[in-house]
Design a protein around this motif. Sequence first.
Motif, PDB file in Angstrom:
ATOM      1  N   ARG A 503       0.926  -1.176   0.024  1.00  0.00           N
ATOM      2  CA  ARG A 503      -0.046  -0.108   0.028  1.00  0.00           C
ATOM      3  C   ARG A 503       0.871   1.243  -0.048  1.00  0.00           C
ATOM      4  O   ARG A 503       0.660   2.330  -0.546  1.00  0.00           O
ATOM      5  N   LEU A 504       1.792   1.114   0.697  1.00  0.00           N
ATOM      6  CA  LEU A 504       2.893   2.518   0.741  1.00  0.00           C
ATOM      7  C   LEU A 504       3.666   2.532  -0.209  1.00  0.00           C
ATOM      8  O   LEU A 504       3.694   3.894  -0.965  1.00  0.00           O
ATOM      9  N   LEU A 505       4.021   1.359  -1.023  1.00  0.00           N
ATOM     10  CA  LEU A 505       5.210   1.805  -1.974  1.00  0.00           C
ATOM     11  C   LEU A 505       4.693   1.591  -3.467  1.00  0.00           C
ATOM     12  O   LEU A 505       5.243   1.979  -4.294  1.00  0.00           O
ATOM     13  N   LEU A 506       3.534   0.929  -3.651  1.00  0.00           N
ATOM     14  CA  LEU A 506       3.335   0.484  -4.853  1.00  0.00           C
ATOM     15  C   LEU A 506       1.932   1.282  -5.306  1.00  0.00           C
ATOM     16  O   LEU A 506       1.704   1.033  -6.616  1.00  0.00           O
ATOM     17  N   VAL A 507       1.048   1.504  -4.605  1.00  0.00           N
ATOM     18  CA  VAL A 507      -0.213   2.321  -4.845  1.00  0.00           C
ATOM     19  C   VAL A 507      -0.145   3.615  -5.430  1.00  0.00           C
ATOM     20  O   VAL A 507       0.655   4.439  -4.766  1.00  0.00           O
ATOM     21  N   ASN A 508      -0.737   3.766  -6.678  1.00  0.00           N
ATOM     22  CA  ASN A 508      -0.644   5.300  -6.958  1.00  0.00           C
ATOM     23  C   ASN A 508      -2.150   5.483  -8.007  1.00  0.00           C
ATOM     24  O   ASN A 508      -3.014   4.360  -8.081  1.00  0.00           O
ATOM     25  N   ASP A 509      -2.103   6.368  -8.599  1.00  0.00           N
ATOM     26  CA  ASP A 509      -3.387   6.569  -9.347  1.00  0.00           C
ATOM     27  C   ASP A 509      -3.634   5.637 -10.574  1.00  0.00           C
ATOM     28  O   ASP A 509      -4.813   5.406 -10.817  1.00  0.00           O
ATOM     29  N   GLY A 510      -2.387   5.058 -11.064  1.00  0.00           N
ATOM     30  CA  GLY A 510      -2.629   3.957 -11.934  1.00  0.00           C
ATOM     31  C   GLY A 510      -2.392   2.503 -11.435  1.00  0.00           C
ATOM     32  O   GLY A 510      -2.574   1.676 -12.252  1.00  0.00           O
ATOM     33  N   ASN A 511      -2.496   2.350 -10.012  1.00  0.00           N
ATOM     34  CA  ASN A 511      -2.396   0.816  -9.458  1.00  0.00           C
ATOM     35  C   ASN A 511      -2.848   0.973  -8.209  1.00  0.00           C
ATOM     36  O   ASN A 511      -2.384   1.466  -7.253  1.00  0.00           O
ATOM     37  N   THR A 512      -4.008   0.135  -8.100  1.00  0.00           N
ATOM     38  CA  THR A 512      -4.645  -0.147  -7.038  1.00  0.00           C
ATOM     39  C   THR A 512      -4.026  -0.983  -6.352  1.00  0.00           C
ATOM     40  O   THR A 512      -3.370  -1.845  -6.575  1.00  0.00           O
ATOM     41  N   LEU A 513      -4.433  -1.156  -4.794  1.00  0.00           N
ATOM     42  CA  LEU A 513      -3.811  -2.268  -3.837  1.00  0.00           C
ATOM     43  C   LEU A 513      -4.204  -3.705  -4.354  1.00  0.00           C
ATOM     44  O   LEU A 513      -3.379  -4.527  -4.277  1.00  0.00           O
ATOM     45  N   PRO A 514      -5.644  -3.953  -5.029  1.00  0.00           N
ATOM     46  CA  PRO A 514      -5.819  -5.488  -5.360  1.00  0.00           C
ATOM     47  C   PRO A 514      -4.860  -5.727  -6.398  1.00  0.00           C
ATOM     48  O   PRO A 514      -4.572  -6.984  -6.448  1.00  0.00           O
ATOM     49  N   VAL A 515      -4.865  -4.714  -7.343  1.00  0.00           N
ATOM     50  CA  VAL A 515      -3.861  -5.143  -8.531  1.00  0.00           C
ATOM     51  C   VAL A 515      -2.599  -5.360  -8.125  1.00  0.00           C
ATOM     52  O   VAL A 515      -2.107  -6.252  -8.575  1.00  0.00           O
ATOM     53  N   ALA A 516      -1.737  -4.488  -7.521  1.00  0.00           N
ATOM     54  CA  ALA A 516      -0.553  -4.343  -6.842  1.00  0.00           C
ATOM     55  C   ALA A 516      -0.455  -5.825  -6.077  1.00  0.00           C
ATOM     56  O   ALA A 516       0.692  -6.496  -6.250  1.00  0.00           O
ATOM     57  N   LEU A 517      -1.152  -6.178  -4.993  1.00  0.00           N
ATOM     58  CA  LEU A 517      -1.076  -7.364  -4.217  1.00  0.00           C
ATOM     59  C   LEU A 517      -1.154  -8.581  -5.080  1.00  0.00           C
ATOM     60  O   LEU A 517      -0.265  -9.596  -4.837  1.00  0.00           O
ATOM     61  N   ASP A 518      -1.942  -8.564  -6.130  1.00  0.00           N
ATOM     62  CA  ASP A 518      -2.218  -9.910  -6.996  1.00  0.00           C
ATOM     63  C   ASP A 518      -1.046  -9.969  -7.803  1.00  0.00           C
ATOM     64  O   ASP A 518      -0.465 -11.125  -7.916  1.00  0.00           O
ATOM     65  N   GLU A 519      -0.390  -8.956  -8.416  1.00  0.00           N
ATOM     66  CA  GLU A 519       0.937  -9.102  -9.051  1.00  0.00           C
ATOM     67  C   GLU A 519       1.949  -9.655  -8.169  1.00  0.00           C
ATOM     68  O   GLU A 519       2.805 -10.306  -8.695  1.00  0.00           O
ATOM     69  N   LEU A 520       2.139  -8.941  -6.996  1.00  0.00           N
ATOM     70  CA  LEU A 520       3.244  -9.129  -6.046  1.00  0.00           C
ATOM     71  C   LEU A 520       3.101 -10.577  -5.723  1.00  0.00           C
ATOM     72  O   LEU A 520       4.201 -11.508  -5.543  1.00  0.00           O
ATOM     73  N   LEU A 521       1.886 -11.137  -5.424  1.00  0.00           N
ATOM     74  CA  LEU A 521       1.862 -12.760  -4.847  1.00  0.00           C
ATOM     75  C   LEU A 521       2.196 -13.515  -6.039  1.00  0.00           C
ATOM     76  O   LEU A 521       2.939 -14.510  -5.937  1.00  0.00           O
ATOM     77  N   SER A 522       1.824 -13.243  -7.446  1.00  0.00           N
ATOM     78  CA  SER A 522       2.250 -13.981  -8.458  1.00  0.00           C
ATOM     79  C   SER A 522       3.564 -13.774  -8.699  1.00  0.00           C
ATOM     80  O   SER A 522       4.268 -14.973  -8.650  1.00  0.00           O
ATOM     81  N   PHE A 523       4.419 -12.774  -8.344  1.00  0.00           N
ATOM     82  CA  PHE A 523       5.636 -12.558  -8.512  1.00  0.00           C
ATOM     83  C   PHE A 523       6.389 -13.807  -7.510  1.00  0.00           C
ATOM     84  O   PHE A 523       7.427 -14.382  -7.711  1.00  0.00           O
ATOM     85  N   ALA A 524       5.689 -13.645  -6.165  1.00  0.00           N
ATOM     86  CA  ALA A 524       6.493 -14.290  -5.171  1.00  0.00           C
ATOM     87  C   ALA A 524       6.509 -15.720  -5.263  1.00  0.00           C
ATOM     88  O   ALA A 524       7.445 -16.540  -5.292  1.00  0.00           O
ATOM     89  N   ARG A 525       5.275 -16.266  -5.977  1.00  0.00           N
ATOM     90  CA  ARG A 525       5.212 -17.613  -6.243  1.00  0.00           C
ATOM     91  C   ARG A 525       6.164 -18.026  -7.485  1.00  0.00           C
ATOM     92  O   ARG A 525       6.682 -19.135  -7.390  1.00  0.00           O
ATOM     93  N   GLN A 526       6.441 -17.253  -8.404  1.00  0.00           N
ATOM     94  CA  GLN A 526       7.112 -17.599  -9.504  1.00  0.00           C
ATOM     95  C   GLN A 526       8.823 -17.756  -9.020  1.00  0.00           C
ATOM     96  O   GLN A 526       9.567 -18.442  -9.280  1.00  0.00           O
ATOM     97  N   VAL A 527       9.084 -16.442  -8.018  1.00  0.00           N
ATOM     98  CA  VAL A 527      10.216 -16.701  -7.620  1.00  0.00           C
ATOM     99  C   VAL A 527      10.473 -18.130  -6.535  1.00  0.00           C
ATOM    100  O   VAL A 527      11.613 -18.666  -6.730  1.00  0.00           O
TER     101      VAL A 527
END
Length: 556
Positions: A503-527
């Motif tokens: 929420r603090l680092l990734l959310v902005n006018d073009g990126n909501t928290l649900p979208v940012a979190l979904d991408e972050l979790l997908s990224f973590a699973r792939q790593v």
Amino acid sequence: MPKSENPPQGAQVPAGFRAVPVHSANADTPLRICVLAAEKPSTATGSFIRLRDTCDATALLGCLTDAAGAVHEWLELWLQDVDNLAASLPAARNSFSNRTLDERWQRQTEFITGTGPAGMYRTGWEEVHRPPLWINAAKGESKPGAAGTGPGWTLCTSDDELIQAGLPAYSESLHRYLIAKDDSGTAKFAPLTTGAPANDRCLELAKAFGEAGWVPFNLRCGLLRIVPFAPLELGEFADLLGGKPWKGFAVGNQTLQLDGAHHGLDDWQKIQQSGHHLFLGHKGRGGCILEAFHLKLQLLAEIIRLTRETVLPLQVPFLNIDASTFRVRLGRVGARLPLLWTSSVSVAKPGEAFALPVTGTEAQYFIRPGAVGESIFLPQGIHRFLEGTGNARLRKVTAERGRGVVEGTLAIEDQSGFSQHDLFWIRLPVGQGRVDLYAHCYAEDGLAKGEVRFRSVEQAFTEETLKTLKAAEGVAFPRTPYQMVPLLSTPCDLYSLGVLAARLLLVNDGNTLPVALDELLSFARQVGADAGSDKPVAERVRALLEKDARYPEAIG
């Protein structure tokens, strides 16, 4: 270095409200702790400005005023309120009582006091149940609760008086009663909590009280805690660092007038032009982005520190961390620092975890009462709930030196909602009483459909109880109540802090928290999918960012 300007703007009570003292006050009282009360209460919002609610408390907006009525500081008045807590606790509700809740409140108070003198105003109300107060906002007056001109009402904490009246004891239940005695010493009671048993010794609250124009404050006689008010939510301050104006703290259809440090934050263009908000404000957009990123990292480090320093001494997790858990206030420091560097973070919402009193075991289990609905800040499965009645059979009881382990079979209709790590509360009607077991359930070959094995954690029992359990080996107990207690602890808080970081680092006018979190979790699973490789984590992260162009855009 740019200088911060704090316009001389004093705090003011909003129109339509009065600051009413919550203690005895007269012309000789120099300072008063007040609650903001509506002159014309609304049926929708009530008489007070409610800031936050937890499972056992409510926070109202208050203030510190002088004898002339000038507001010197905004306050949060935390009132202990156990109403409906019994209904929101799991099956272990019988293990909690007013006594244990009072002790919990005082432990939290001692912790807040230990954080420094700025953390709380000590009044003595943290340890003493004060009588209910009646407030008349139109007159700006308050008075202790009384039935007309009759005797005053106070909280009854005497187990003997309650038991003699045929009512539940204070120290052994979650029900509360007011008590008043006439000149002959005859006591009358008034139930305070929903569902409290009543008899002919009890009066309805409406009959015990009731006077036009007067509304109750702290009717259930809860312990009180007074802390400074922090006006900005964590997310609001993060947005402020990102260049969004702050519209202020809304009170109905108006905005609360705060002190100079928080004045003017609704005009970001003016703040930016003045250059008084950041060190690098005069360096343009690039300088502002760099410094804001630094301040956000500092903010994240601070909430992690506060979480650790809260959990460590209390030895109880939060289990409810979200964007409203932490709040921010700005300081008035004159010319020493830019405005956005004066922020201080505080824990605005206490944790809601309760330590489950599993007797005789060193393991700690925690429950989260009132867990309703999903939250993006909480890990998947935290709301799992399984409750019912089934046939229980005891297979084996192992006892040694007053401690025992009970093994058996339990019929459960739904076996998909739990794992062998979850804890089950099972109540056995053994002998003339009841025995509460805390056990782990697991599947085993050869069992009938719908049956699972259970093995209790090692618990302390009386010798008589152990003998009764031993004699019940092979006995079936139909309609045995059970309830699952999900295994919850500090890892849930770590997950919540990770979402707050997003929420603090990734959310902005073009990126909501649900979208940012979904991408972050997908990224973590792939790593994590390449965890077996010899490549260090940093190299796997870099390779994935270079391979998939959507991740740099979504998570930076």
